[in-house]
Design a protein around this motif. Structure first.
Motif, PDB file in Angstrom:
ATOM      1  N   ASN A  17       0.849  -1.133  -0.008  1.00 42.69           N
ATOM      2  CA  ASN A  17       0.033   0.076   0.093  1.00 42.69           C
ATOM      3  C   ASN A  17       0.872   1.192  -0.018  1.00 42.69           C
ATOM      4  O   ASN A  17       1.766   1.437   0.927  1.00 42.69           O
ATOM      5  CB  ASN A  17      -0.733   0.030   1.291  1.00 42.69           C
ATOM      6  N   HIS A  35       0.752   0.508  -9.589  1.00 40.03           N
ATOM      7  CA  HIS A  35      -0.534  -0.187  -9.947  1.00 40.03           C
ATOM      8  C   HIS A  35      -0.483  -1.260 -10.849  1.00 40.03           C
ATOM      9  O   HIS A  35      -1.020  -2.631 -10.475  1.00 40.03           O
ATOM     10  CB  HIS A  35      -1.323   0.715 -10.314  1.00 40.03           C
ATOM     11  N   THR A  42      -2.019   5.517  -3.581  1.00 44.49           N
ATOM     12  CA  THR A  42      -2.599   6.684  -3.268  1.00 44.49           C
ATOM     13  C   THR A  42      -1.693   7.887  -3.614  1.00 44.49           C
ATOM     14  O   THR A  42      -0.488   8.015  -3.267  1.00 44.49           O
ATOM     15  CB  THR A  42      -3.028   6.820  -1.737  1.00 44.49           C
ATOM     16  N   ARG A 129      -6.131   7.696 -13.349  1.00 45.92           N
ATOM     17  CA  ARG A 129      -7.135   8.366 -12.494  1.00 45.92           C
ATOM     18  C   ARG A 129      -8.265   7.455 -12.240  1.00 45.92           C
ATOM     19  O   ARG A 129      -9.076   7.503 -11.100  1.00 45.92           O
ATOM     20  CB  ARG A 129      -7.882   9.508 -13.136  1.00 45.92           C
ATOM     21  N   ASP A 130      -8.565   6.271 -13.115  1.00 49.01           N
ATOM     22  CA  ASP A 130      -9.505   5.275 -12.512  1.00 49.01           C
ATOM     23  C   ASP A 130      -9.410   4.044 -11.697  1.00 49.01           C
ATOM     24  O   ASP A 130      -9.747   3.400 -11.231  1.00 49.01           O
ATOM     25  CB  ASP A 130     -10.383   4.788 -13.755  1.00 49.01           C
ATOM     26  N   ASP A 131      -7.690   4.067 -11.622  1.00 52.26           N
ATOM     27  CA  ASP A 131      -7.285   3.049 -10.990  1.00 52.26           C
ATOM     28  C   ASP A 131      -6.492   3.431  -9.628  1.00 52.26           C
ATOM     29  O   ASP A 131      -6.162   2.512  -8.789  1.00 52.26           O
ATOM     30  CB  ASP A 131      -6.110   2.141 -11.894  1.00 52.26           C
ATOM     31  N   GLU A 133      -6.148   6.161  -6.193  1.00 53.47           N
ATOM     32  CA  GLU A 133      -6.876   7.178  -5.474  1.00 53.47           C
ATOM     33  C   GLU A 133      -6.194   8.398  -5.345  1.00 53.47           C
ATOM     34  O   GLU A 133      -4.794   8.558  -5.088  1.00 53.47           O
ATOM     35  CB  GLU A 133      -6.830   6.711  -3.983  1.00 53.47           C
ATOM     36  N   LEU A 135      -5.964  12.635  -3.670  1.00 61.35           N
ATOM     37  CA  LEU A 135      -6.368  13.108  -2.790  1.00 61.35           C
ATOM     38  C   LEU A 135      -5.879  14.737  -3.093  1.00 61.35           C
ATOM     39  O   LEU A 135      -4.706  15.062  -2.506  1.00 61.35           O
ATOM     40  CB  LEU A 135      -5.658  12.621  -1.426  1.00 61.35           C
ATOM     41  N   ARG A 160      -3.662   7.696   8.083  1.00 58.99           N
ATOM     42  CA  ARG A 160      -3.504   6.529   7.408  1.00 58.99           C
ATOM     43  C   ARG A 160      -2.108   5.894   7.423  1.00 58.99           C
ATOM     44  O   ARG A 160      -1.110   6.800   7.846  1.00 58.99           O
ATOM     45  CB  ARG A 160      -3.702   6.996   5.793  1.00 58.99           C
TER      46      ARG A 160
END
Length: 413
Positions: A17, A35, A42, A129-131, A133, A135, A160
């Motif tokens: 992560n 990814h 993120t 952008r679709d895969d 996150e 912020l 987090r």
């Protein structure tokens, strides 16, 4: 093996992560490759939205292969700024010589690209952008590392925990400062300050750069396409960095106006336009040089780790290649310590080679003495009569790994 390079076993459960700070160039590029190799990613960006516009940037050599593997090369070729000429002026505004841009900047004409920074950022963001996150409008406040992860507190107050954190937040990286200390330890000042802004194209310029020089001073107008807007650039030699002005826009404007008070050509109008510009960007020309790019579970990429300065024309290319190589190292090594070591080992020589280009860039574009300016001008006149030189891609050459082994399904995080 996949045609895009890194091992992309998307069915593998996410092993890591990862938080990336910065959504400019290296951040989204790294997010894409992480990814694809199975990480949950993120990206935090202090700006409220993706930043468009910006000065034109170059994509050269190995970076061309990176964007090809990402599938965005056709889009970037469509966005390529096909400048026709670069005109150098004498102090009185008369023409010294006009050249093809590739003769001045090097690189491989017909292969290397120049695009608006916003076009590259948009293309990269579109791939993730679709895969991933995002912020926006937030930033890292504190990092607290442990043996199991990195506890992150954001400025918004949210908290987090991530397995790894990567600072991709530019030359003035807050991630670097929080981890390694003040920027002054790693900043190599190159003796120049510059101001960038836009102004109306009242000169009829089209697809061209016009550069005026006197010793230690330069002014440029860059017409990207046939726009009614110009990118304006004022650069000057300054033995010591003006630290007080770096955080004060009014002081920046006053400093530039004072330095160029007696300048000729169109400079008085440029200074006036700078006074009114709402997009002024002022900074020093410098590099970031660090003995290490990681500490514990936190690493740096792009300008945050090894900014080469605009004088090399390699900043965006280093960001793209560095992101690819960091992602490959993490896909290959389940242990992050080994991954970060491999990343530094494989990329450091490439970085050093590109940072060394700064001396050529400064001497060619911004001579600081009358003698150096005349030597530069003599060299430019010679380029007009000399046969076309061979392409010069070697400065940005690095062999990219074709494939990393498939990421494991377990192991250390």
């Amino acid at each position: 093996m996949t045609p895009t390079g890194l091992s992309m076993d998307v069915s593998t459960p996410a092993k890591r992560n990862v938080l990336i700070s910065g959504a400019s160039i290296s951040g989204p590029a790294l997010a894409y490759w992480l990814h694809r190799s199975g990480c949950a990613v993120t990206v935090v960006e202090k700006a409220g939205a993706l930043r468009g516009g910006g000065y034109p940037i170059d994509i050269r050599g190995t970076a061309i292969e990176v964007v090809r593997r990402m599938g965005i090369l056709p889009h970037l070729r469509d966005a390529h700024i096909d400048s026709r000429r670069c005109t150098f002026l004498n102090a009185d505004g008369s023409t010294l010589t006009s050249l093809r841009p590739s003769a001045v900047a090097g690189g491989v004409e017909g292969q290397d690209l120049e695009v608006r920074r916003g076009d590259l950022a948009t293309a990269l963001y579109g791939k993730v952008r679709d895969d991933v996150e995002f912020l926006f409008g937030d930033a890292i406040d504190t990092l607290d590392q442990s043996g199991q992860g990195v506890d992150v507190t954001f400025r918004s107050g949210r908290r987090r925990t991530f397995d790894l954190v990567v600072g991709a937040d530019g030359m003035h990286s807050a991630t670097r400062e929080s981890l390694f200390g003040p920027e002054e330890q790693f900043h190599r000042y190159l003796g120049y300050c510059f101001a960038l802004f836009t102004m109306p194209n009242t000169f009829g310029l089209s697809r061209e750069l016009v550069l005026w020089n006197t010793p230690g001073k330069a002014a440029a107008l860059y017409a990207v396409g046939d726009s009614d807007e110009l990118h304006a650039f004022l650069n000057f030699h300054q033995p010591e960095p003006p630290l007080d002005a770096l955080r004060n826009p009014d002081a920046q404007r006053d400093l530039v106006a004072t330095v160029f008070a007696d300048a000729g050509w169109e400079v008085p109008g440029m200074v006036s336009a700078m006074r009114d510009a709402d997009d002024l960007f002022f900074d020093t020309a410098g590099q970031i040089r660090m003995p290490h790019w990681s500490s514990g579970r936190v690493a740096l990429v792009g300008d945050a780790a090894y900014a080469p300065s605009f004088l090399t024309g390699q900043g965006s290319s280093l960001a793209l290649v560095g992101a690819y190589m960091l992602a490959d190292a993490l896909a290959t090594n389940r242990d992050h310590t080994a991954a970060f070591a491999a990343y530094e080992r494989d990329v450091r020589g490439f970085v050093a080679m590109n940072q060394a280009l700064v001396d050529n860039g400064g001497a060619r574009l911004f001579p600081t003495t009358a003698r150096a300016l005349e030597q530069r001008n003599t060299m430019l006149r010679g380029l007009v009569t000399m046969p076309a030189a061979a392409a010069r891609p070697a400065h940005s050459a690095l062999t990219l790994p074709e494939c990393a082994p498939p990421p494991g399904t377990g192991g250390p995080r």
